[in-house]
Design a protein around this motif. Sequence first.
Motif, PDB file in Angstrom:
ATOM      1  N   MET A  50       1.181  -1.234   0.312  1.00  0.00           N
ATOM      2  CA  MET A  50       0.247   0.135  -0.058  1.00  0.00           C
ATOM      3  C   MET A  50       1.035   1.615  -0.037  1.00  0.00           C
ATOM      4  O   MET A  50       0.763   2.602  -0.752  1.00  0.00           O
ATOM      5  CB  MET A  50      -1.074  -0.375   1.323  1.00  0.00           C
ATOM      6  CG  MET A  50      -1.635   1.690   1.334  1.00  0.00           C
ATOM      7  SD  MET A  50      -2.459   1.251   2.387  1.00  0.00           S
ATOM      8  CE  MET A  50      -2.685   2.867   3.430  1.00  0.00           C
ATOM      9  N   THR A  51       1.945   1.159   0.938  1.00  0.00           N
ATOM     10  CA  THR A  51       2.783   2.222   0.579  1.00  0.00           C
ATOM     11  C   THR A  51       3.738   2.288  -0.579  1.00  0.00           C
ATOM     12  O   THR A  51       3.633   4.204  -0.883  1.00  0.00           O
ATOM     13  CB  THR A  51       4.019   1.955   1.727  1.00  0.00           C
ATOM     14  OG1 THR A  51       5.023   1.076   1.286  1.00  0.00           O
ATOM     15  CG2 THR A  51       3.234   2.053   3.391  1.00  0.00           C
ATOM     16  N   ALA A  52       3.754   1.842  -1.723  1.00  0.00           N
ATOM     17  CA  ALA A  52       3.904   1.864  -2.624  1.00  0.00           C
ATOM     18  C   ALA A  52       2.802   3.083  -3.384  1.00  0.00           C
ATOM     19  O   ALA A  52       3.411   2.946  -4.538  1.00  0.00           O
ATOM     20  CB  ALA A  52       4.526   0.645  -3.338  1.00  0.00           C
ATOM     21  N   THR A  53       1.628   3.236  -3.494  1.00  0.00           N
ATOM     22  CA  THR A  53       0.867   3.508  -4.035  1.00  0.00           C
ATOM     23  C   THR A  53       0.995   5.153  -3.656  1.00  0.00           C
ATOM     24  O   THR A  53       0.517   5.480  -4.759  1.00  0.00           O
ATOM     25  CB  THR A  53      -0.320   3.204  -3.564  1.00  0.00           C
ATOM     26  OG1 THR A  53      -0.059   3.698  -2.350  1.00  0.00           O
ATOM     27  CG2 THR A  53      -0.628   1.845  -4.040  1.00  0.00           C
ATOM     28  N   GLU A 103       4.043  12.956  -0.473  1.00  0.00           N
ATOM     29  CA  GLU A 103       2.799  12.695  -0.570  1.00  0.00           C
ATOM     30  C   GLU A 103       2.207  11.604   0.665  1.00  0.00           C
ATOM     31  O   GLU A 103       1.069  12.581   1.780  1.00  0.00           O
ATOM     32  CB  GLU A 103       2.062  11.430  -0.832  1.00  0.00           C
ATOM     33  CG  GLU A 103       2.056  12.282  -2.723  1.00  0.00           C
ATOM     34  CD  GLU A 103       1.453  11.247  -3.572  1.00  0.00           C
ATOM     35  OE1 GLU A 103       0.752  11.669  -4.671  1.00  0.00           O
ATOM     36  OE2 GLU A 103       1.969  10.410  -3.965  1.00  0.00           O
ATOM     37  N   TRP A 104       3.191  10.723   1.555  1.00  0.00           N
ATOM     38  CA  TRP A 104       2.568  10.280   2.879  1.00  0.00           C
ATOM     39  C   TRP A 104       2.962  11.284   4.001  1.00  0.00           C
ATOM     40  O   TRP A 104       2.464  11.204   5.079  1.00  0.00           O
ATOM     41  CB  TRP A 104       3.774   8.922   3.377  1.00  0.00           C
ATOM     42  CG  TRP A 104       3.311   8.137   2.081  1.00  0.00           C
ATOM     43  CD1 TRP A 104       3.386   7.254   1.086  1.00  0.00           C
ATOM     44  CD2 TRP A 104       1.695   7.320   2.131  1.00  0.00           C
ATOM     45  NE1 TRP A 104       3.012   6.204   0.983  1.00  0.00           N
ATOM     46  CE2 TRP A 104       1.615   6.182   1.517  1.00  0.00           C
ATOM     47  CE3 TRP A 104       0.742   7.136   3.819  1.00  0.00           C
ATOM     48  CZ2 TRP A 104       0.355   5.179   1.745  1.00  0.00           C
ATOM     49  CZ3 TRP A 104      -0.877   6.550   3.345  1.00  0.00           C
ATOM     50  CH2 TRP A 104      -0.986   5.134   2.655  1.00  0.00           C
TER      51      TRP A 104
END
Length: 102
Positions: A1-4, A9-10
């Motif tokens: 999910m973090t690769a999205t 952005e995170w």
Amino acid sequence: MTATRSSAEWVDALNRAGVPCGPIYNIDQAFQDAQTEHLGIVRELPRGGEPVRYVGQPFRLSRTPSEVVSHPPAIGEHTEEVLQRLGLDQASIDALRATQIV
């Protein structure tokens, strides 16, 4: 999910949610960050006639300020001293070197 999403952005999304966070940098990025510059935490120490740059502590303590005072040891720089303190004699240390254990 973090690769999205990108790191930026995170960080933005987490900061908006009240989560203190920041990006994880490689060495070059750490020296180039505006916050590193603002905090004045880059330190230089001479080594072999050339300055070596280090990133110091990202916070300041008034009673116990941190300071970069020496270089980290080179690989194997203290091996012989450590082995001697462990009780090995020079012949034993030489044997370890000969067999490329150290």
